[in-house]
Design a protein around this motif. Structure first.
Motif, PDB file in Angstrom:
ATOM      1  N   TYR A 166       0.870  -1.183   0.000  1.00  0.00           N
ATOM      2  CA  TYR A 166       0.000   0.000   0.000  1.00  0.00           C
ATOM      3  C   TYR A 166       0.899   1.223   0.000  1.00  0.00           C
ATOM      4  CZ  TYR A 166      -3.461   3.466   1.322  1.00  0.00           C
ATOM      5  OH  TYR A 166      -4.267   4.582   1.345  1.00  0.00           O
TER       6      TYR A 166
ATOM      7  N   TYR B 146      -1.660  -1.288  -3.936  1.00  0.00           N
ATOM      8  CA  TYR B 146      -2.819  -0.395  -3.841  1.00  0.00           C
ATOM      9  C   TYR B 146      -2.372   1.034  -3.517  1.00  0.00           C
ATOM     10  CZ  TYR B 146      -5.912  -4.515  -3.435  1.00  0.00           C
ATOM     11  OH  TYR B 146      -6.606  -5.684  -3.653  1.00  0.00           O
TER      12      TYR B 146
ATOM     13  N   ALA C 290      -8.783   2.124   2.473  1.00  0.00           N
ATOM     14  CA  ALA C 290      -7.459   1.510   2.539  1.00  0.00           C
ATOM     15  C   ALA C 290      -7.525   0.137   3.202  1.00  0.00           C
ATOM     16  CB  ALA C 290      -6.498   2.421   3.298  1.00  0.00           C
TER      17      ALA C 290
END
Length: 416
Positions: free
Chosen positions: A73, A170, A397
């Motif tokens: 992430y 991501y 998230a």
């Protein structure tokens, strides 16, 4: 799998607000995020993550939790050379230095303070709820997004040789939409971008003796006007391209024809063939106009190059389903790509894994209803409504991360 998130309690909300206010008040310019990097490292160390510096001022935090998938992430960390005009009681008064030595004000005018706050809070949540999941999360705090220098710097510094390689990367970005909503594109999500500085060379003379000169201002003006025909006359009407001349500088006094002038241009495209055609046409026009004026060949300096941001369609479809489950069926929109640009895509492309990137809203309904227009990214007035924006960003998230590492270790045959 269906992702179930715990409610955001008052303690978490307060902690996010305090973190956001601190980061907002202390921006640093691209590739100069020294204090920000130190702050992020301290927080991640306190949470028990493995940390290392990468790409100069980049920070990586690795959260391992038994056998399971590896997910990355990314959050960007740099501010912009903008003088803040939000009127917030925690508004930035920081300053920075551009590459040319110019002292400038600094502001988190693009929302990267929001991104760091969400990423740190997500890391804290995952570090304190290990029994509910299994796998590894790599948190990438990337510098230099605004200049396109950060992702390549981290990759060059061995990011994926030093961190576990993920199955997917991501990332997300706040923008002036409704807090609690997500805009996401399948396939091409954001444009490629190329920026140049063009130095036009002429011959200096007194303003009363133009015949003794080669006027780079007049020559440059012809270039600027002619460049506008590239998109309107050389790109197919069904293909997208933007060519913008953003600055033009020439001369120091009204009665002196200068020796040089310079301008900067920015090109944005979705398709590689269109990009090549636009850039080739721009070079042709710049050179031909100089030749037509009897001037030397102009100097073209590449300032930055941003890759295309591409969302893997299958991974995007899966994430849309998960996000609609946590944020609501009508809160997640599948939208066309935007002409903005990001270097995020390089992180996944470098190791051949998919990536997904989306936009989350930064303004409450009351704020949006109170005005016909709200400040957008890169505005000195950009000030998202932090409480609803951060809550929704955190939900998004965690939804993405937990959709991959949400299964407990026992179900994967490993140990937590």
């Amino acid at each position: 799998m269906t992702v179930t998130l715990p409610p955001t309690d008052a303690t978490t909300t307060l902690a996010m607000q305090e973190l956001y206010r601190y980061l907002h008040a202390h921006p640093e310019l691209s590739m100069q995020e020294t204090e920000t990097s130190a702050f992020l490292t301290r927080r991640l160390d306190e949470l028990g993550l493995e940390t290392f510096a990468c790409g100069g001022t980049g920070v990586v935090g690795v959260l391992r939790n038994g056998v399971g998938p590896v997910v990355a992430y990314r959050a960007d960390t740099d501010g912009l050379p903008i003088e803040e005009e939000t009127g917030l009681d925690f508004a930035s008064v920081a300053r920075g230095t551009l590459a040319n030595g110019t002292d400038v004000p600094a502001m988190h005018g693009c929302g990267h303070d929001t991104h760091m706050t969400v990423a740190l809070t997500a890391a804290e949540h995952l570090a304190t709820t290990r029994s509910a999941r299994a796998g590894t999360v790599v948190f990438i705090f990337q510098p230099g997004e605004e200049t396109g220098a950060g992702a390549i710097a981290m990759l060059t510094d061995g990011l994926w040789d030093r961190a576990p390689r993920p199955e997917i990367v991501y990332g997300q970005h706040v923008w002036p939409g409704l807090a609690g909503t997500i805009d996401i594109s399948s396939g091409v999500a954001m444009a490629m971008a190329d920026s140049w500085k063009v130095t036009v060379h002429g011959r200096q003379a007194h303003g009363s003796q133009p015949d003794q000169s080669i006027d780079p201002i007049v020559l440059g003006a012809h270039m600027v006007v002619r460049l506008q025909t590239v998109v309107s006359r050389e790109v197919h009407p069904m293909q997208a391209a933007v060519l913008t001349v953003g600055t033009f500088h020439g001369g120091l006094k009204e009665n002196i024809i200068p020796a040089t002038a310079e301008f900067t241009l920015n090109v944005r495209t979705f398709d590689s063939d269109v990009r090549t055609r636009v850039l080739d046409s721009a070079r042709r026009i710049i050179g031909a106009e100089a030749q037509a004026s009897g001037a030397p060949e102009p100097t073209i300096e590449v300032l930055s190059t941003f890759p295309r941001c591409y969302n893997d369609p299958a991974s995007t479809a899966q994430l849309i389903t998960e996000l609609r489950g946590t944020l609501g069926a009508n809160a997640v929109l599948d939208v066309p790509p935007v002409m903005g640009s990001e270097d995020f895509g390089l992180l996944a492309e470098a190791i051949g894994v998919p990536s997904v990137y989306w936009m989350f809203g930064g303004y409450s309904r009351d704020t949006l209803d109170a005005s016909d227009t709200v400040a957008g990214n890169h505005s000195p007035h950009f000030a998202p409504d932090s409480e609803p924006a951060l809550a929704a960003g955190l939900t998004a998230a965690l939804t993405a991360i937990l959709s991959r590492v949400g299964a407990p270790a026992s179900s994967l045959g490993g140990t937590a």
